[in-house]
Design a protein around this motif. Structure first.
Motif, short mmCIF file in Angstrom:
data_model
loop_
_atom_site.label_atom_id
_atom_site.label_comp_id
_atom_site.label_asym_id
_atom_site.label_seq_id
_atom_site.Cartn_x
_atom_site.Cartn_y
_atom_site.Cartn_z
N VAL A 38 0.91 -1.07 -0.01
CA VAL A 38 -0.10 0.05 0.02
C VAL A 38 1.01 1.30 0.07
N TRP A 48 -4.14 1.20 -2.66
CA TRP A 48 -3.59 -0.44 -2.69
C TRP A 48 -2.79 -0.48 -3.88
N ASN A 61 -3.51 -3.59 -8.63
CA ASN A 61 -4.48 -2.47 -8.85
C ASN A 61 -4.39 -2.29 -10.26
N THR A 102 -9.89 -12.99 6.23
CA THR A 102 -10.91 -12.85 5.24
C THR A 102 -10.70 -11.47 4.43
N TYR A 104 -11.31 -7.81 2.90
CA TYR A 104 -10.07 -7.53 2.68
C TYR A 104 -9.56 -6.62 3.94
N TYR A 105 -8.89 -7.02 4.62
CA TYR A 105 -8.28 -6.09 5.73
C TYR A 105 -6.76 -6.36 5.98
N PHE A 106 -6.14 -5.28 6.65
CA PHE A 106 -4.75 -5.38 6.71
C PHE A 106 -4.43 -5.34 8.26
N ASP A 107 -4.00 -6.61 8.78
CA ASP A 107 -3.85 -6.70 10.33
C ASP A 107 -2.64 -6.21 10.60
N TRP A 109 1.41 -4.17 9.88
CA TRP A 109 1.81 -3.31 8.74
C TRP A 109 3.44 -3.08 8.95
N SER B 35 -13.30 -2.41 6.66
CA SER B 35 -12.14 -2.30 7.82
C SER B 35 -12.03 -0.66 8.17
N TYR B 37 -8.95 1.97 9.80
CA TYR B 37 -7.70 2.13 10.28
C TYR B 37 -7.24 3.41 11.05
N LEU B 47 -4.57 -1.21 12.05
CA LEU B 47 -6.21 -1.78 12.10
C LEU B 47 -7.00 -1.66 13.54
N PHE B 101 -10.03 2.66 -0.41
CA PHE B 101 -10.03 3.31 0.70
C PHE B 101 -10.70 4.61 0.49
#
Lengths: 119, 110
Positions: A38, A48, A61, A102, A104-107, A109, B35, B37, B47, B101
Motif C-alpha cells: 500500500v 492499494w 490494482n 478474510t 479484505y483487511y490488513f492486520d 503493517w 475495515s 484504520y 487496524l 480506501f
C-alpha cells in the motif's frame, strides 16, 4: 507477533524502477495469508498496489498493473515490489502489510519507507 | 477523488463521542466487508475494525463499527487526546477489482 520491515532505495530517478523488499518475521510467509503493498503520497490518502500469495499468485490494482510486479522469496521469508517507469507522482511512503484471514483487511503493517522520485 | 467518501474532518471534546461516516456503493461497501484504520501522525496505519464490526485483540471497546447498506460508520466513545489521528475506511470494490480506501478523516479532540 508478526513484524514487517520495508527496505530499499529512498531515491529513484524518473523513468527508473522502484524496488522494495519486505522482510517478514514472527511468522511464515508460507502460511494462509496473502501479503500486500500500500502506498501513501505525502499528505494524501492510502492506495492499494497489489498482493501476493506464497504460491506466487498475484492480484494488482488495475490502475498500476502495467507497471507493477510483486514477487515472493520463501527461502528468505520476504516479498518484493517493483514499479517501473516511475514519475514524481509515484513519490510516496510505501507500506507492506499482511492481509487478514478474510478479504479484505490488513492486520499487520510495516513502518513504511519514503521513496522520492527525482533527478 | 476517492471511491469511498469520508468527511475531511471531525472534532469533539475529550470524553465525548464521535462518529465517522464512510459512503460507497453496491460494488464496494454494499457487498463487501469494511475495515477501519487509525493513523497517528508519522506512523503506519493500524487496524481498528475488520469485517464491519470486529475489533482485533488489544483494541479497546471504545471503538466500534457498523454497516448499513452502502455506508459504514466508525464510532469512538470516551474521546482522548491520544485519539487524534487520521481514520480511513477500506473495502474491496468488485467493479474495480481493487481494494479501495476513503480519503481519510482527521479527528481533532478539542
Amino acid at each position: 507477533q508478526v513484524q514487517l520491515q520495508e527496505s530499499g532505495p529512498g531515491l529513484v530517478k524518473p523513468s527508473g524502477t522502484l524496488s522494495l523488499t519486505c522482510a517478514v518475521s514472527g511468522g511464515s510467509i508460507s502460511g494462509s495469508n496473502w501479503w500486500t503493498w500500500v502506498r501513501q503520497p505525502p499528505g494524501k490518502g492510502l492506495e492499494w498496489i497489489g498482493e501476493i500469495y506464497h504460491s506466487g499468485s498475484t492480484n494488482y490494482n488495475p490502475s498500476l498493473k502495467s507497471r507493477v510486479t510483486i514477487s515472493v522469496d520463501k527461502s528468505k521469508n520476504q516479498f518484493s515490489l517493483k514499479l517501473s517507469s516511475v514519475t514524481a507522482a509515484d513519490t510516496a511512503v510505501y507500506y507492506c502489510a499482511r492481509v487478514g484471514a478474510t478479504p479484505y483487511y490488513f492486520d499487520y503493517w510495516g513502518q513504511g519507507t519514503l521513496v522520492t522520485v527525482s533527478s | 477523488q476517492s471511491v469511498l467518501t469520508q468527511p475531511p474532518s471531525v472534532s469533539a471534546a475529550p470524553g465525548q463521542k464521535v462518529t465517522i461516516s464512510c459512503s460507497g456503493s453496491s460494488s464496494n461497501i454494499g457487498n463487501n466487508h469494511v475495515s477501519w484504520y487509525q493513523q497517528l501522525p508519522g506512523t503506519a496505519p493500524k487496524l481498528l475494525i475488520y469485517e464491519n464490526n470486529k475489533r482485533p485483540s488489544g483494541i479497546p471497546d471504545r471503538f466500534s463499527g457498523s454497516k448499513s447498506g452502502t455506508s459504514a460508520t466508525l464510532g469512538i466513545t470516551g474521546l482522548q487526546t491520544g485519539d487524534e489521528a487520521d481514520y480511513y475506511c477500506g473495502t474491496w470494490d468488485s467493479s474495480l477489482s481493487a481494494v479501495v480506501f476513503g480519503g481519510g478523516t482527521k479527528l481533532t479532540v478539542l
